[in-house]
Design a protein around this motif. Structure first.
Motif, PDB file in Angstrom:
ATOM      1  N   ALA A 110      82.192  45.975   4.809  1.00 53.63           N
ATOM      2  CA  ALA A 110      81.997  44.997   5.885  1.00 53.63           C
ATOM      3  C   ALA A 110      83.046  43.895   5.799  1.00 53.63           C
ATOM      4  N   PHE A 111      83.361  43.447   4.596  1.00 54.34           N
ATOM      5  CA  PHE A 111      84.376  42.410   4.427  1.00 54.34           C
ATOM      6  C   PHE A 111      85.748  42.931   4.847  1.00 54.34           C
ATOM      7  N   ALA A 112      86.052  44.174   4.527  1.00 58.52           N
ATOM      8  CA  ALA A 112      87.323  44.769   4.959  1.00 58.52           C
ATOM      9  C   ALA A 112      87.394  44.818   6.487  1.00 58.52           C
ATOM     10  N   GLY A 113      86.268  45.127   7.123  1.00 56.81           N
ATOM     11  CA  GLY A 113      86.236  45.117   8.586  1.00 56.81           C
ATOM     12  C   GLY A 113      86.426  43.721   9.143  1.00 56.81           C
ATOM     13  N   PHE A 114      85.832  42.736   8.495  1.00 53.88           N
ATOM     14  CA  PHE A 114      86.012  41.340   8.914  1.00 53.88           C
ATOM     15  C   PHE A 114      87.474  40.938   8.808  1.00 53.88           C
ATOM     16  N   GLU A 119      86.416  46.480  19.580  1.00 54.51           N
ATOM     17  CA  GLU A 119      85.381  47.516  19.567  1.00 54.51           C
ATOM     18  C   GLU A 119      85.764  48.644  18.615  1.00 54.51           C
ATOM     19  N   TYR A 120      87.025  49.059  18.645  1.00 61.22           N
ATOM     20  CA  TYR A 120      87.491  50.122  17.759  1.00 61.22           C
ATOM     21  C   TYR A 120      87.324  49.709  16.295  1.00 61.22           C
ATOM     22  N   ILE A 121      87.733  48.481  15.971  1.00 57.26           N
ATOM     23  CA  ILE A 121      87.607  47.995  14.596  1.00 57.26           C
ATOM     24  C   ILE A 121      86.139  47.944  14.189  1.00 57.26           C
ATOM     25  N   SER A 122      85.280  47.473  15.078  1.00 56.26           N
ATOM     26  CA  SER A 122      83.848  47.377  14.770  1.00 56.26           C
ATOM     27  C   SER A 122      83.234  48.756  14.524  1.00 56.26           C
ATOM     28  N   VAL A 123      83.584  49.717  15.347  1.00 53.26           N
ATOM     29  CA  VAL A 123      83.061  51.073  15.170  1.00 53.26           C
ATOM     30  C   VAL A 123      83.558  51.651  13.851  1.00 53.26           C
ATOM     31  N   GLN A 124      84.837  51.467  13.555  1.00 50.70           N
ATOM     32  CA  GLN A 124      85.377  51.973  12.294  1.00 50.70           C
ATOM     33  C   GLN A 124      84.701  51.314  11.099  1.00 50.70           C
ATOM     34  N   MET A 125      84.447  50.013  11.202  1.00 51.61           N
ATOM     35  CA  MET A 125      83.777  49.305  10.120  1.00 51.61           C
ATOM     36  C   MET A 125      82.378  49.876   9.916  1.00 51.61           C
ATOM     37  N   GLY A 126      81.650  50.104  10.993  1.00 51.02           N
ATOM     38  CA  GLY A 126      80.318  50.687  10.879  1.00 51.02           C
ATOM     39  C   GLY A 126      80.347  52.061  10.238  1.00 51.02           C
ATOM     40  N   ILE A 127      81.307  52.868  10.633  1.00 46.01           N
ATOM     41  CA  ILE A 127      81.448  54.204  10.050  1.00 46.01           C
ATOM     42  C   ILE A 127      81.728  54.107   8.556  1.00 46.01           C
TER      43      ILE A 127
END
Length: 115
Positions: A19-23, A80-88
């Motif tokens: 999650a931090f990497a996605g942030f 949106e792409y980053i958020s989806v990738q982070m969730g995955i």
């Protein structure tokens, strides 16, 4: 039971790390957007000040609005792409960690468990 607690901490750590990497991935385009926006606003202000007629200023505003809408849609598609990738990545990290922690239990028979 300590095995389950260790697994829980490992899973939580991996999920928080992902999650931090996605942030961090979301912060980078925000910084880039701010820098780009400031330089574009300066260019627009310079063009507006150098305009010879009022219609040139109106044309400039119209062009700027069209470009802003296009950029806004592109920005939110990227977010949106980053958020989806982070969730995955978070779900995958949790799945992999849990799968590796509970692998020793795969051969355990449930026939000895009282009903």
């Amino acid at each position: 039971m300590p095995h389950l607690i260790d697994a829980s901490f490992d899973v939580a750590y991996n999920c928080i790390s992902e999650a931090f990497a996605g942030f961090e991935a979301l912060v980078q385009p925000n910084n880039q957007t701010i820098r780009t926006s400031l330089s574009e606003q300066r260019a627009v202000a310079d063009a507006a000040l150098s305009a010879e007629t009022f219609s040139e200023v109106i044309d400039l505003s119209t062009w700027q609005l069209s470009a802003a809408v296009t950029k806004t849609f592109a920005y939110w598609r990227h977010v949106e792409y980053i958020s989806v990738q982070m969730g995955i990545h978070v779900v995958s990290a949790a799945h992999e960690r849990l799968k590796s922690r509970f692998r020793p239990w795969q051969g355990v028979s449930t026939s000895r468990i009282p009903a």
